[in-house]
Design a protein around this motif. Structure first.
Motif, PDB file in Angstrom:
ATOM      1  N   ASP A  59       0.838  -1.204   0.000  1.00 57.16           N
ATOM      2  CA  ASP A  59       0.000   0.000   0.000  1.00 57.16           C
ATOM      3  C   ASP A  59       0.871   1.252   0.000  1.00 57.16           C
ATOM      4  O   ASP A  59       0.562   2.241  -0.682  1.00 57.16           O
ATOM      5  CB  ASP A  59      -0.923   0.009   1.217  1.00 57.16           C
ATOM      6  N   ALA A  60       1.959   1.202   0.776  1.00 55.78           N
ATOM      7  CA  ALA A  60       2.872   2.340   0.823  1.00 55.78           C
ATOM      8  C   ALA A  60       3.521   2.586  -0.538  1.00 55.78           C
ATOM      9  O   ALA A  60       3.707   3.730  -0.955  1.00 55.78           O
ATOM     10  CB  ALA A  60       3.950   2.099   1.882  1.00 55.78           C
ATOM     11  N   ALA A  61       3.834   1.510  -1.247  1.00 52.57           N
ATOM     12  CA  ALA A  61       4.454   1.646  -2.566  1.00 52.57           C
ATOM     13  C   ALA A  61       3.500   2.296  -3.562  1.00 52.57           C
ATOM     14  O   ALA A  61       3.908   3.119  -4.389  1.00 52.57           O
ATOM     15  CB  ALA A  61       4.897   0.279  -3.077  1.00 52.57           C
ATOM     16  N   HIS A  62       2.220   1.929  -3.492  1.00 55.19           N
ATOM     17  CA  HIS A  62       1.231   2.566  -4.370  1.00 55.19           C
ATOM     18  C   HIS A  62       1.141   4.062  -4.073  1.00 55.19           C
ATOM     19  O   HIS A  62       1.059   4.886  -4.995  1.00 55.19           O
ATOM     20  CB  HIS A  62      -0.138   1.904  -4.199  1.00 55.19           C
ATOM     21  N   ARG A  63       1.137   4.405  -2.792  1.00 53.59           N
ATOM     22  CA  ARG A  63       1.095   5.824  -2.412  1.00 53.59           C
ATOM     23  C   ARG A  63       2.374   6.530  -2.851  1.00 53.59           C
ATOM     24  O   ARG A  63       2.338   7.664  -3.333  1.00 53.59           O
ATOM     25  CB  ARG A  63       0.905   5.944  -0.900  1.00 53.59           C
ATOM     26  N   LEU A  64       3.509   5.855  -2.695  1.00 53.21           N
ATOM     27  CA  LEU A  64       4.778   6.433  -3.117  1.00 53.21           C
ATOM     28  C   LEU A  64       4.769   6.753  -4.603  1.00 53.21           C
ATOM     29  O   LEU A  64       5.243   7.814  -5.021  1.00 53.21           O
ATOM     30  CB  LEU A  64       5.917   5.470  -2.791  1.00 53.21           C
ATOM     31  N   GLU A  75       3.275  -3.925 -10.341  1.00 57.72           N
ATOM     32  CA  GLU A  75       2.224  -2.912 -10.332  1.00 57.72           C
ATOM     33  C   GLU A  75       2.753  -1.540  -9.936  1.00 57.72           C
ATOM     34  O   GLU A  75       2.187  -0.521 -10.321  1.00 57.72           O
ATOM     35  CB  GLU A  75       1.101  -3.319  -9.376  1.00 57.72           C
ATOM     36  N   VAL A  76       3.809  -1.535  -9.149  1.00 60.49           N
ATOM     37  CA  VAL A  76       4.372  -0.268  -8.673  1.00 60.49           C
ATOM     38  C   VAL A  76       5.774  -0.036  -9.242  1.00 60.49           C
ATOM     39  O   VAL A  76       6.528   0.785  -8.740  1.00 60.49           O
ATOM     40  CB  VAL A  76       4.402  -0.220  -7.132  1.00 60.49           C
TER      41      VAL A  76
END
Length: 245
Positions: free
Chosen positions: A67-72, A96-97
């Motif tokens: 989730d943090a990677a998507h936000r990043l 995906e990220v």
């Protein structure tokens, strides 16, 4: 000096990564500035895009690494991301990220060095083209393709990007020299525009679309013909920065 973030809730693993980075730096004659975060929330809070490489643990409290990677990626699309995990089933999700790689715990130095070498070589290649801007938020590193346009105000130039606007004390001419051969063209004396972000040219105005923003910029009479020709050539895949100004 390259800046590296380690986002890892287990101190022992974070210390191991830090030691490996220092060892790698000594072996390669490199220099790293290393910051350690105990969770993703503290890492993402006030994130300013100053890191070159981020090591991200998957299993963490408050916010997991995926989730943090998507936000990043919403904040920074170019930082190199490497997952640290004991859960190999998450490796596929890294695509995906746009994660460069993943390292499985417990991390051995040979495995670390092999995979980090790929990130380091990519970083060295990117550094040849990246622009470093000292700002109030610290040193920001931008790829030319991130920059939608540059705007001069007084003695400052504002770099407009999808992840924010960054101001630097310099002339527009200085910015133009940094961005030479990257598809930029002046539409008037105030704006230097990345042609990849131009959605339309209508009359004396262009629409520049980047991220969720669309900015309307004026085209001066004496720049209109040259700008139109540069835009046409760019769209045809024949753009040459040396032919536009």
């Amino acid at each position: 000096m390259n800046k590296i973030a380690i986002v890892e809730d287990e101190r022992q693993h974070a210390d191991t990564l830090r030691d490996y980075l220092l060892r790698f730096a000594q072996e390669r004659g490199a220099a790293f500035e290393i910051a350690v975060f105990g969770n993703a929330v503290s890492f993402l809070e006030n994130y300013a895009g100053t890191y070159d490489i981020v090591f991200m643990d998957i299993r963490m409290p408050y916010m997991n690494g995926m989730d943090a990677a998507h936000r990043l990626r919403e904040l920074d699309k170019t930082v190199i991301l490497i997952f640290i995990t004991s859960l190999t089933q998450y490796a596929v999700d890294g695509y995906e990220v746009n994660a460069l790689n993943y390292i499985v715990k417990p991390v051995s130095y040979p495995d670390f060095a092999l995979k980090f070498s790929k990130a380091y070589e990519r970083l060295r290649a990117e550094n040849n083209n990246r622009i470093a801007l000292p700002t109030e938020r610290g040193m920001i590193r931008l790829q030319p393709e991130e920059i939608a346009y540059c705007e001069v105000r007084g003695h400052q130039t504002i770099y407009h990007t999808a992840r924010g606007d960054f101001t630097h004390y310099e002339t527009l001419r200085s910015a133009e020299q940094k961005l030479a051969d990257n598809g930029f063209c002046k539409c008037n004396h105030c704006y230097l525009v990345n042609l990849r972000y131009v959605q339309s040219l209508c009359g004396d105005e262009i629409a520049v679309c980047y991220g969720t923003r669309t900015d309307k910029l004026a085209v001066s009479r004496n720049k209109k013909k040259a700008f139109g020709e540069a835009l046409k050539a760019y769209c045809q895949g024949k753009f040459s920065a040396g032919e536009k100004n």
